[in-house]
Design an enzyme around this catalytic site. Structure first.
Site, PDB file in Angstrom:
ATOM      1  N   ARG A 165       0.823  -1.212   0.000  1.00 27.65           N
ATOM      2  CA  ARG A 165       0.000   0.000   0.000  1.00 27.65           C
ATOM      3  C   ARG A 165       0.857   1.261   0.000  1.00 27.65           C
ATOM      4  O   ARG A 165       0.592   2.216  -0.735  1.00 27.65           O
ATOM      5  CB  ARG A 165      -0.930  -0.005   1.213  1.00 27.65           C
ATOM      6  CG  ARG A 165      -2.087  -0.990   1.117  1.00 27.65           C
ATOM      7  CD  ARG A 165      -3.074  -0.780   2.259  1.00 27.65           C
ATOM      8  NE  ARG A 165      -2.454  -1.033   3.546  1.00 27.65           N
ATOM      9  CZ  ARG A 165      -2.533  -2.193   4.195  1.00 27.65           C
ATOM     10  NH1 ARG A 165      -3.174  -3.201   3.643  1.00 27.65           N
ATOM     11  NH2 ARG A 165      -1.970  -2.339   5.375  1.00 27.65           N
ATOM     12  N   ARG A 245      14.301   5.525   4.150  1.00 27.27           N
ATOM     13  CA  ARG A 245      13.797   4.526   5.096  1.00 27.27           C
ATOM     14  C   ARG A 245      14.932   3.854   5.847  1.00 27.27           C
ATOM     15  O   ARG A 245      15.953   3.504   5.284  1.00 27.27           O
ATOM     16  CB  ARG A 245      12.955   3.438   4.402  1.00 27.27           C
ATOM     17  CG  ARG A 245      12.322   2.401   5.339  1.00 27.27           C
ATOM     18  CD  ARG A 245      11.190   2.997   6.135  1.00 27.27           C
ATOM     19  NE  ARG A 245      10.335   1.963   6.702  1.00 27.27           N
ATOM     20  CZ  ARG A 245      10.558   1.355   7.871  1.00 27.27           C
ATOM     21  NH1 ARG A 245      11.619   1.660   8.591  1.00 27.27           N
ATOM     22  NH2 ARG A 245       9.708   0.446   8.313  1.00 27.27           N
ATOM     23  N   HIS A 293      11.436   9.618  13.248  1.00 29.26           N
ATOM     24  CA  HIS A 293      10.383   8.604  13.126  1.00 29.26           C
ATOM     25  C   HIS A 293       8.987   9.238  13.181  1.00 29.26           C
ATOM     26  O   HIS A 293       8.156   8.891  14.023  1.00 29.26           O
ATOM     27  CB  HIS A 293      10.523   7.540  14.218  1.00 29.26           C
ATOM     28  CG  HIS A 293       9.921   6.225  13.820  1.00 29.26           C
ATOM     29  ND1 HIS A 293      10.357   5.029  14.326  1.00 29.26           N
ATOM     30  CD2 HIS A 293       8.909   5.902  12.954  1.00 29.26           C
ATOM     31  CE1 HIS A 293       9.638   4.041  13.810  1.00 29.26           C
ATOM     32  NE2 HIS A 293       8.757   4.553  12.972  1.00 29.26           N
ATOM     33  N   SER A 296       4.200   8.586  10.390  1.00 30.75           N
ATOM     34  CA  SER A 296       2.741   8.587  10.574  1.00 30.75           C
ATOM     35  C   SER A 296       2.279   9.814  11.360  1.00 30.75           C
ATOM     36  O   SER A 296       1.134   9.874  11.807  1.00 30.75           O
ATOM     37  CB  SER A 296       2.308   7.318  11.320  1.00 30.75           C
ATOM     38  OG  SER A 296       2.836   7.310  12.643  1.00 30.75           O
TER      39      SER A 296
END
Length: 328
Positions: A165, A245, A293, A296
């Site tokens: 996704r 990443r 981090h 989100s």
């Protein structure tokens, strides 16, 4: 059995986003909530003390859930609900041995994480850190046609490792910047991902992806198989690429590659350890951008995550199937 004996205990290891915290503050029928409300990870000894007698735990990825913690909780513990998609901090075998359910928060991080990945790609490619440092440190002189030249994405080849996704969402976003070609590594069929991405994308072996890509986005999950996938040997095969990443990146190898000038620029949102020590050599490279981090880290996403985590833990306390179990 008295009403007191029928009540359940829920331990929440951090303050949640506003809407979800309001639900906790209002309370739930038959549930006594104990919550660590300081804005830092719960200290281990405090965790071991507060968890005693808990029927459910709502935790974060900063909280280690292992045999010691489960023993401290006691045999009545029914569910651990982590406000994360990953669960590397949980010893799953120990939960399974005790028949304790594990809930995660899948499917809601995609858009925010993809946004952050694109942010890192653009920041690394356009040397954002160096530009900001130049302004702050007084190194911004008169305009020069050769100063702080980055690279643009137009007509470039982008390699994506892990086309789930998040990988698909990243590809869709990067298309708008004129990317010429996408190549990928992953398990999904080419026709399926082409339909989702909305254009041609080629499956290639890892060696070819490393050698041909101008930009590499690492979007696969951290597993035993992918851990440290990007090591010094991998970096040595790359063009002057951007890598995004962490976790899957072997940091010692990355530092060596940066030291030897093998990489143009790097953007990371995950490091080992976290937080990254301020004296880490990784932070000394002007062409390496490290974020704390926050992939989100939007109000919308974190609220959705906390709502799912609450529903998971309440279902587990009631002995019901979790809406979002880790093994779904």
């Amino acid at each position: 059995m008295t009403d007191l004996q029928q009540r359940s205990k829920l331990l929440v290891t951090r303050t949640l986003p506003q809407l979800s915290q309001a639900r906790l503050d209002k309370g739930f029928d038959g549930v006594d909530i104990v919550q660590w409300k300081e804005d830092r990870a719960i200290p281990r000894q405090e965790f071991l003390k507060l968890v005693k007698g808990s029927d459910g735990i709502l935790c974060l990825l900063t909280d280690k859930i292992d045999a010691e913690l489960l023993n401290a909780a006691g045999p009545q513990l029914k569910v651990v609900s982590t406000m994360s998609v990953g669960y590397d901090h949980v010893t799953v075998s120990e939960l399974e041995a005790r028949k304790i359910a594990l809930g995660i928060t899948p499917g809601v991080l995609t858009e925010a994480t993809a946004d952050t990945t694109v942010l890192l790609v653009l920041s690394a490619a356009r040397r954002l850190r160096e530009g900001v440092d130049a302004v702050i440190q007084g190194k911004w002189g008169t305009w020069s046609p050769t100063w702080l030249l980055g690279s643009q994405l137009t007509d470039k080849t982008v390699g994506i490792v892990g086309l789930g996704r998040i990988g698909v969402a990243v590809a869709k976003r990067l298309k708008a910047f004129g990317v010429r070609k996408f190549v990928y590594q992953g398990t999904r069929p080419k026709k399926e991902v082409e339909k989702e991405v909305g254009g041609e994308i080629e499956f290639v072996d890892m060696d070819r992806l490393l050698k041909e890509s101008d930009v590499i986005c690492v979007c696969c999950a951290l597993t035993d198989k992918t851990k440290n996938m990007f090591d010094y040997d991998a970096f040595s095969k790359m063009k002057d690429s951007v890598v995004t990443r962490g976790g899957i990146v072997e940091q010692d190898g990355l530092i060596r590659a940066l030291r030897e000038g093998k990489l143009g620029s790097v953007g990371l949102d995950v490091t080992v350890p976290e937080p990254l020590p301020t004296d880490s050599e990784l932070l000394s490279f002007p062409n390496c951008i490290v974020l704390p981090h926050i992939g989100s880290g939007t109000l919308e996403t974190r609220t959705a995550m906390s709502e799912i985590a609450i529903e998971n833990v309440l279902s587990g306390i009631k002995g019901e199937r979790l809406p979002h179990p880790h093994d779904a």
